[in-house]
Scaffold this motif. Structure first.
Motif, PDB file in Angstrom:
ATOM      1  N   ASN A 146       0.839  -1.202   0.000  1.00 18.31           N
ATOM      2  CA  ASN A 146       0.000   0.000   0.000  1.00 18.31           C
ATOM      3  C   ASN A 146       0.868   1.243   0.000  1.00 18.31           C
ATOM      4  OD1 ASN A 146      -0.035  -1.133   2.821  1.00 18.31           O
ATOM      5  ND2 ASN A 146      -1.305   0.603   3.322  1.00 18.31           N
ATOM      6  N   ASP A 147       0.748   2.107   0.958  1.00 19.54           N
ATOM      7  CA  ASP A 147       1.332   3.453   0.836  1.00 19.54           C
ATOM      8  C   ASP A 147       2.831   3.500   0.535  1.00 19.54           C
ATOM      9  OD1 ASP A 147      -1.139   3.643   2.032  1.00 19.54           O
ATOM     10  OD2 ASP A 147      -0.423   4.564   3.875  1.00 19.54           O
ATOM     11  N   GLN A 157       4.639   0.232   2.209  1.00 18.46           N
ATOM     12  CA  GLN A 157       3.900  -0.500   3.231  1.00 18.46           C
ATOM     13  C   GLN A 157       3.618  -1.883   2.670  1.00 18.46           C
ATOM     14  OE1 GLN A 157       1.622   0.452   6.479  1.00 18.46           O
ATOM     15  NE2 GLN A 157       3.776   0.959   6.519  1.00 18.46           N
ATOM     16  N   LYS A 191       1.779  -4.872   9.251  1.00 21.61           N
ATOM     17  CA  LYS A 191       2.533  -4.155   8.204  1.00 21.61           C
ATOM     18  C   LYS A 191       3.995  -3.883   8.561  1.00 21.61           C
ATOM     19  CE  LYS A 191      -0.908  -3.510   5.312  1.00 21.61           C
ATOM     20  NZ  LYS A 191      -1.732  -2.310   5.219  1.00 21.61           N
ATOM     21  N   TYR A 225       3.379   1.344  10.672  1.00 21.55           N
ATOM     22  CA  TYR A 225       2.495   2.048   9.745  1.00 21.55           C
ATOM     23  C   TYR A 225       3.222   3.198   9.048  1.00 21.55           C
ATOM     24  CZ  TYR A 225      -1.947  -0.360  10.728  1.00 21.55           C
ATOM     25  OH  TYR A 225      -2.962  -1.272  10.795  1.00 21.55           O
ATOM     26  N   SER A 226       2.481   3.900   8.203  1.00 23.32           N
ATOM     27  CA  SER A 226       3.102   4.850   7.279  1.00 23.32           C
ATOM     28  C   SER A 226       3.828   6.011   7.938  1.00 23.32           C
ATOM     29  CB  SER A 226       2.045   5.393   6.333  1.00 23.32           C
ATOM     30  OG  SER A 226       1.695   4.377   5.435  1.00 23.32           O
ATOM     31  N   ARG A 252      -2.117   9.178  12.821  1.00 23.34           N
ATOM     32  CA  ARG A 252      -1.007   8.468  12.172  1.00 23.34           C
ATOM     33  C   ARG A 252      -0.417   9.215  10.978  1.00 23.34           C
ATOM     34  NH1 ARG A 252      -5.700   5.202  11.481  1.00 23.34           N
ATOM     35  NH2 ARG A 252      -6.570   5.449   9.385  1.00 23.34           N
ATOM     36  N   ASP A 253       0.641   8.605  10.435  1.00 24.73           N
ATOM     37  CA  ASP A 253       1.300   9.009   9.182  1.00 24.73           C
ATOM     38  C   ASP A 253       2.069  10.328   9.304  1.00 24.73           C
ATOM     39  OD1 ASP A 253      -0.191   6.790   8.429  1.00 24.73           O
ATOM     40  OD2 ASP A 253      -1.723   7.957   7.378  1.00 24.73           O
ATOM     41  N   GLU A 276      -5.849  10.758   6.124  1.00 25.64           N
ATOM     42  CA  GLU A 276      -4.700   9.865   6.084  1.00 25.64           C
ATOM     43  C   GLU A 276      -3.613  10.512   5.243  1.00 25.64           C
ATOM     44  OE1 GLU A 276      -6.014   5.401   6.740  1.00 25.64           O
ATOM     45  OE2 GLU A 276      -6.585   6.035   4.747  1.00 25.64           O
ATOM     46  N   CYS A 277      -2.399  10.193   5.595  1.00 30.37           N
ATOM     47  CA  CYS A 277      -1.218  10.552   4.804  1.00 30.37           C
ATOM     48  C   CYS A 277      -1.166  12.016   4.351  1.00 30.37           C
ATOM     49  CB  CYS A 277      -1.107   9.626   3.599  1.00 30.37           C
ATOM     50  SG  CYS A 277      -1.089   7.893   4.048  1.00 30.37           S
ATOM     51  N   TYR A 334      -3.859   6.588  -4.352  1.00 32.48           N
ATOM     52  CA  TYR A 334      -4.135   6.908  -2.948  1.00 32.48           C
ATOM     53  C   TYR A 334      -2.830   7.130  -2.216  1.00 32.48           C
ATOM     54  CZ  TYR A 334      -6.873   6.835   1.379  1.00 32.48           C
ATOM     55  OH  TYR A 334      -7.494   7.185   2.558  1.00 32.48           O
ATOM     56  N   TRP A 391       0.293   5.265  -4.306  1.00 32.75           N
ATOM     57  CA  TRP A 391      -0.118   3.851  -4.263  1.00 32.75           C
ATOM     58  C   TRP A 391      -1.183   3.676  -5.346  1.00 32.75           C
ATOM     59  CZ3 TRP A 391      -4.027   2.058   0.021  1.00 32.75           C
ATOM     60  CH2 TRP A 391      -4.392   0.724  -0.196  1.00 32.75           C
TER      61      TRP A 391
END
Ligand code: FRU
Length: 480
Positions: free
Chosen positions: A46-47, A63, A74, A106-107, A166-167, A223-224, A287, A304
């Protein structure tokens, strides 16, 4: 793919060599492997994470859950590149192996500090009742790829956020390190927190405040988030989950969006003069785009090619997801452009006139011009039974439509089978189209509008047909 929690969170060391070999053998059977896009060796990608420059090379992690096409425990998988076209896996991983990242690394992002690369990421931690404690944690990677995790947690979960926090993205603004972190408030609205490294020490993060970027909170989580500076204008790239469709029209499960801003007020803190929210990509999947200001002055991004909570035809082969081409950002007439790095031209192998091209190996670039006031319809991944991916570029009404309802194996059809965007009507348009086995990236007007998508063609679906209208230009075979 739906797999039980026990499988997805089974410790890495419990997987036997035999099990891993079986997964790798299954991955190898897929007919859809890309030639020049980065894919996971096994499992789910993913990311993009830690996209940065260090040790004379570009660094990019992804990820990954390595044991199948599902979101499990992850890790980060490290790759590096000299030209941003060829990425090599080095074997280095940032694994979830301690109390601060027990349920997933995680990211996050990366930045060179001294002679090491600082990795700033989210430690996904859950207790025995599966209650999550999201921790922002760090690690060093040295020039030989040795990873040393920080013992201390860098940012704890604040009182005004839920478990969705997160991220972290670290960036340097006028010589000061800052970080933004995606969050959900107690009213279940998405927002972004801004932190600052005290004395520029990446062990000491102090909250500056909630970053005002003109968000409405209609999303339930951001996110992100990534902040980059294009010609000194702050550009916020982010993935707002659950964004209200009255705020932005989108069809994918979650959109990937941006805002161009006028300035960054580090005190308030605010992104001043933020534009409306705009789709970064109009295709079926893009994404968690990550960007950074590279030391050579370019602003580079990578996305991604995939989406959360979506099953893909490759799942049966125990892998899913790919990384987009690396794109360079620029602003022209107030608009954001995203276009593959110049070095992508290295892959051009042979050139032919587009009008002569009928059969392909699904590994090519088309560089086309569509005259003003024409409705041009192209079919790619075409067979002789009328199937294929239809791309309409209508310069008369000002529209681009990508229709995959007749293209290869169908999936995620609940989210619709076509995507579209507007163009200025009555003007000539160009299209650069990169096809790579089961991936297509379309750049209209050199990146003014972008469509990134997967297509899973059946045997023999590799033709090009011009169904109506006019398009002239070149076909380049691309060498993996
Ligand atoms: C986005 C995301 C991030 C998270 C990571 C976990 O796709 O959900 O917010 O850190 O994936 O893999």
């Amino acid at each position: 793919m739906n797999l039980p929690t026990e499988v997805r969170y089974r410790p890495y060391q419990d997987w036997t060599q035999e099990e891993k070999n079986k997964i790798a053998e299954n991955v190898a059977k897929s007919p859809w492997h890309s030639g020049y896009h980065l894919e996971p060796k096994t499992g789910l990608l993913n990311d993009p994470n830690g996209f940065s420059y260090f040790n004379g090379k570009f660094q990019l992690f992804y990820q990954n859950w390595p044991f199948g096409a599902a979101h499990g425990l992850k890790q980060w998988v490290h790759t590096e590149s000299e030209d941003l076209v060829h990425f090599t896996e080095t074997g280095v991983t940032l694994e979830p192996d301690n109390a601060n990242d027990s349920h997933g690394a995680y990211s996050g992002s990366a930045y060179q500090v001294g002679d090491k690369l600082f990795l700033f990421y989210t430690g996904n931690v859950r207790d025995e009742n599966w209650v999550r404690d999201p921790l922002q944690v760090g690690a060093w990677m040295d020039k030989d790829g040795n990873i040393e995790k920080f013992k201390e947690v860098l940012i704890q979960q604040p009182d005004d956020v839920t478990e969705h926090f997160r991220d972290p993205q670290i960036f340097d603004y006028k010589g000061q390190f800052y970080a933004i972190v995606g969050a959900q408030n107690l009213d279940k609205q998405g927002f972004i927190k801004l932190y600052k490294a005290v004395d520029n020490d990446v062990y000491k993060w102090e909250l500056v405040g909630d970053l005002d970027f003109g968000g409405t909170g209609s999303e339930y989580m951001i996110e992100c988030p990534n902040l980059v500076f294009v010609d000194d204008k702050p550009v916020l790239l982010y993935s707002p989950q659950g964004l209200d469709k009255s705020e932005l029209n989108y069809d994918n499960i979650y959109p990937n969006t941006y805002k161009i801003c006028q300035s960054f007020d580090t005190e308030k803190p605010a992104l001043v003069g933020a534009s409306e929210i705009i789709n970064l990509d109009y295709g079926f999947e893009a994404y968690a785009t990550q960007g950074f200001n590279a030391p050579d002055g370019r602003v580079l991004t990578v996305s991604w090619i995939g989406l959360p909570d979506v099953d893909y035809p490759t799942d049966q082969y125990d892998y899913q997801g790919a990384m987009s081409l690396v794109k360079e950002l620029s602003i022209k007439d107030g608009k954001l452009y995203q276009y593959p790095v110049v070095a992508m031209a290295e892959l051009r192998h042979s050139q032919e006139d587009f009008s002569d091209k009928v059969a392909t190996e699904n590994s090519y670039e088309l560089e086309l011009t569509i005259p003003a006031d024409t409705k041009t319809e192209l079919r790619l991944f075409a067979d002789d039974k009328g199937n294929g991916l239809n791309l309409t570029i209508d310069t008369e009404s000002g529209k681009v439509i990508l229709d995959r309802s007749q293209a290869g194996v169908q999936y995620a059809t609940d989210f619709g089978t076509s995507r579209e965007c507007d163009l200025n009507a009555g003007q000539e348009a160009t299209a650069n189209i990169f096809v790579d086995k089961s991936i297509i990236e379309i750049f209209i007007n050199k990146g003014e509008k972008v469509f990134t998508s997967r297509v899973f063609p059946l045997e023999g679906q590799s033709g090009i047909q011009l169904l109506s209208g006019q398009a002239s230009g070149s076909y380049f075979e691309l060498k993996a």
